[in-house]
Design a protein around this motif. Structure first.
Motif, PDB file in Angstrom:
ATOM      1  N   THR A 173     -42.729 -30.679 -42.102  1.00  0.00           N
ATOM      2  CA  THR A 173     -42.777 -32.236 -42.353  1.00  0.00           C
ATOM      3  C   THR A 173     -41.555 -32.964 -42.370  1.00  0.00           C
ATOM      4  N   LEU A 174     -40.650 -32.621 -41.359  1.00  0.00           N
ATOM      5  CA  LEU A 174     -39.221 -33.358 -41.336  1.00  0.00           C
ATOM      6  C   LEU A 174     -39.454 -34.800 -40.912  1.00  0.00           C
ATOM      7  N   GLN A 175     -38.632 -35.634 -41.610  1.00  0.00           N
ATOM      8  CA  GLN A 175     -38.488 -37.115 -41.153  1.00  0.00           C
ATOM      9  C   GLN A 175     -37.178 -37.626 -41.023  1.00  0.00           C
ATOM     10  N   GLY A 176     -37.017 -38.567 -40.335  1.00  0.00           N
ATOM     11  CA  GLY A 176     -35.628 -39.311 -39.999  1.00  0.00           C
ATOM     12  C   GLY A 176     -34.522 -38.647 -39.428  1.00  0.00           C
ATOM     13  N   THR A 177     -33.378 -38.433 -39.927  1.00  0.00           N
ATOM     14  CA  THR A 177     -32.407 -37.883 -39.068  1.00  0.00           C
ATOM     15  C   THR A 177     -32.508 -36.271 -38.742  1.00  0.00           C
TER      16      THR A 177
END
Length: 58
Positions: A26-30
């Motif tokens: 559940t990675l988000q962003g950079t």
């Protein structure tokens, strides 16, 4: 177009792996952006290199 096929296969494989890792972690962003930028390029380069080595042996 046939010469680009190994790179395209590697790029699509890298993209699929990036999608799976992003969904599992559940990675988000950079971090997600870096994952989607690096894995397809690295996957394409690796598969193209392996394909090139196999054709050089024959």
């Amino acid at each position: 177009m046939k010469d680009y096929l190994p790179y395209l296969v590697g790029t699509l494989t890298g993209l699929l792996i990036a999608l799976i890792i992003s969904a599992v972690l559940t990675l988000q962003g950079t971090p997600q952006l870096m994952l989607f930028a690096l894995l397809p390029a690295i996957g394409g380069a690796v598969v193209e290199r392996i394909s090139q080595r196999k054709t050089d042996k024959f």
